[in-house]
Design an enzyme around this catalytic site. Sequence first.
Site, PDB file in Angstrom:
ATOM      1  N   HIS A  38       0.846  -1.199   0.000  1.00  0.00           N
ATOM      2  CA  HIS A  38       0.000   0.000   0.000  1.00  0.00           C
ATOM      3  C   HIS A  38       0.880   1.246   0.000  1.00  0.00           C
ATOM      4  O   HIS A  38       1.268   1.751   1.050  1.00  0.00           O
ATOM      5  CB  HIS A  38      -0.914  -0.001   1.225  1.00  0.00           C
ATOM      6  N   HIS A 157     -10.827   0.814   0.268  1.00  0.00           N
ATOM      7  CA  HIS A 157     -10.822   1.995   1.138  1.00  0.00           C
ATOM      8  C   HIS A 157     -12.218   2.092   1.745  1.00  0.00           C
ATOM      9  O   HIS A 157     -13.180   2.412   1.042  1.00  0.00           O
ATOM     10  CB  HIS A 157     -10.492   3.232   0.302  1.00  0.00           C
ATOM     11  N   ASP A 283       1.136   2.917   3.586  1.00  0.00           N
ATOM     12  CA  ASP A 283       0.265   3.957   3.030  1.00  0.00           C
ATOM     13  C   ASP A 283       1.069   5.235   2.788  1.00  0.00           C
ATOM     14  O   ASP A 283       0.626   6.343   3.089  1.00  0.00           O
ATOM     15  CB  ASP A 283      -0.934   4.241   3.938  1.00  0.00           C
ATOM     16  N   PHE A 301      -5.202  14.782   3.321  1.00  0.00           N
ATOM     17  CA  PHE A 301      -4.942  13.630   4.178  1.00  0.00           C
ATOM     18  C   PHE A 301      -3.804  12.802   3.573  1.00  0.00           C
ATOM     19  O   PHE A 301      -3.789  12.555   2.369  1.00  0.00           O
ATOM     20  CB  PHE A 301      -6.189  12.735   4.265  1.00  0.00           C
TER      21      PHE A 301
END
Length: 407
Positions: A38, A157, A283, A301
């Site tokens: 990810h 997600h 991430d 974000f």
Amino acid sequence: MLIEDGKIAKIDKDLEAGTAQVKNVEGKVVAPGLIDIHCHLRDPGYPEREDFKSGTRAAARGGFTTLIAMPNTNPVCDNPVVVEYVLSKSRREGIVNVLPYGAITLGQKGEELAPFAELIEAGCVAFSDDGQPVSNAGLMRQALIIAGALNKVLAVHCEDRTITGEGVINDGEVARRLGIRGIPYTSEAVMVARDILLAEETGGRVHICHVGCARSVELIREGKKRGIKVTGEVISHYLNTTEEDVQTLEGRFKIKPPFGSKRDQEALKEGLVDGTIEVIATDHAPYTRAEKERNFKEAPFGLIGLETALGVVLTEMVHSGLLSLPEALAKMTCNPAKLLGLNKGTLDIGGDADIVVIDPDLEWQVDVNESASKSRNCPQHGRWLKGKAVMTIVGGRIVMEDGRLLV
């Protein structure tokens, strides 16, 4: 260990070096190269944030030898042309392996499914609309059926935007103290529940990206007990950061799902310990300094983590006694490889010589100004961690040693 022609040739107590280059790593740990399932490399479309050159070099410094790149680029990775671009350009500019996700829906708009079979043939290893939820349950159901028939995973997600609203941090004590609109845990959990139910009904395989709250861990645990094909990942930052750290309202703490309470953090760790959560990812989501220095409510974000993930995991999970070193490394090597069907993540004879050498006791302070990434949005800045990659080998070639990039 003897490496020849990019492969692991022999592992023995007594090996003749001959003319081979010799590296003495006595006292260190030799492990399969880390795999991040990810991360966002921002190419094509956003080279000011990251590119294959900078992103893969950050990966090498963190001990990662394989990255699975998310498709939320510009254009979106939803057709074979973009897949070929990612594969060819990453080979030219990158120094670690890069494999692409294909989008679940065209343009990640959640309206029409991408051509899964064509994307697989082009080189995609799984599918995701990360950054965007697939809000249409019927479409998600259809995607699970098709991906299941192709034996591929949907990495989802989970977010209900109607619940998220204008929230920017966890809907908890800190949000109330600061007078900032929070994001309720149900924004994530209701979609986790929906997708687990859809996976149960269709027999498809669903992987929950960036699990952030205790209730989601419970739902995944319950799903596994029912025999549903559900897996999940924890992002390394969640292991040592909570909503309390967000009080400074610095952009480097703004992430989605938002950092939760101490109880949420404990639940994530419990999930890793009992096997509910099989994977630890980064991430890695780069943004420019200007983007992250906006007013907290307006800043995007996302945080970077390729260079700090291993240190956080070793500090929080291994040195704390929660996981053994092999257990922790499995969640960053063979487990993600098995999930996506990659022939990587082990030290098997004849396998690719993708290797990381780790000093598990090296104490170091994170300084984002020394990062190989173009971005600086890292919540670990200034923290002390214990454990670090000291050598990264990709296909038999040493690309990083003692923090220095060699290519």
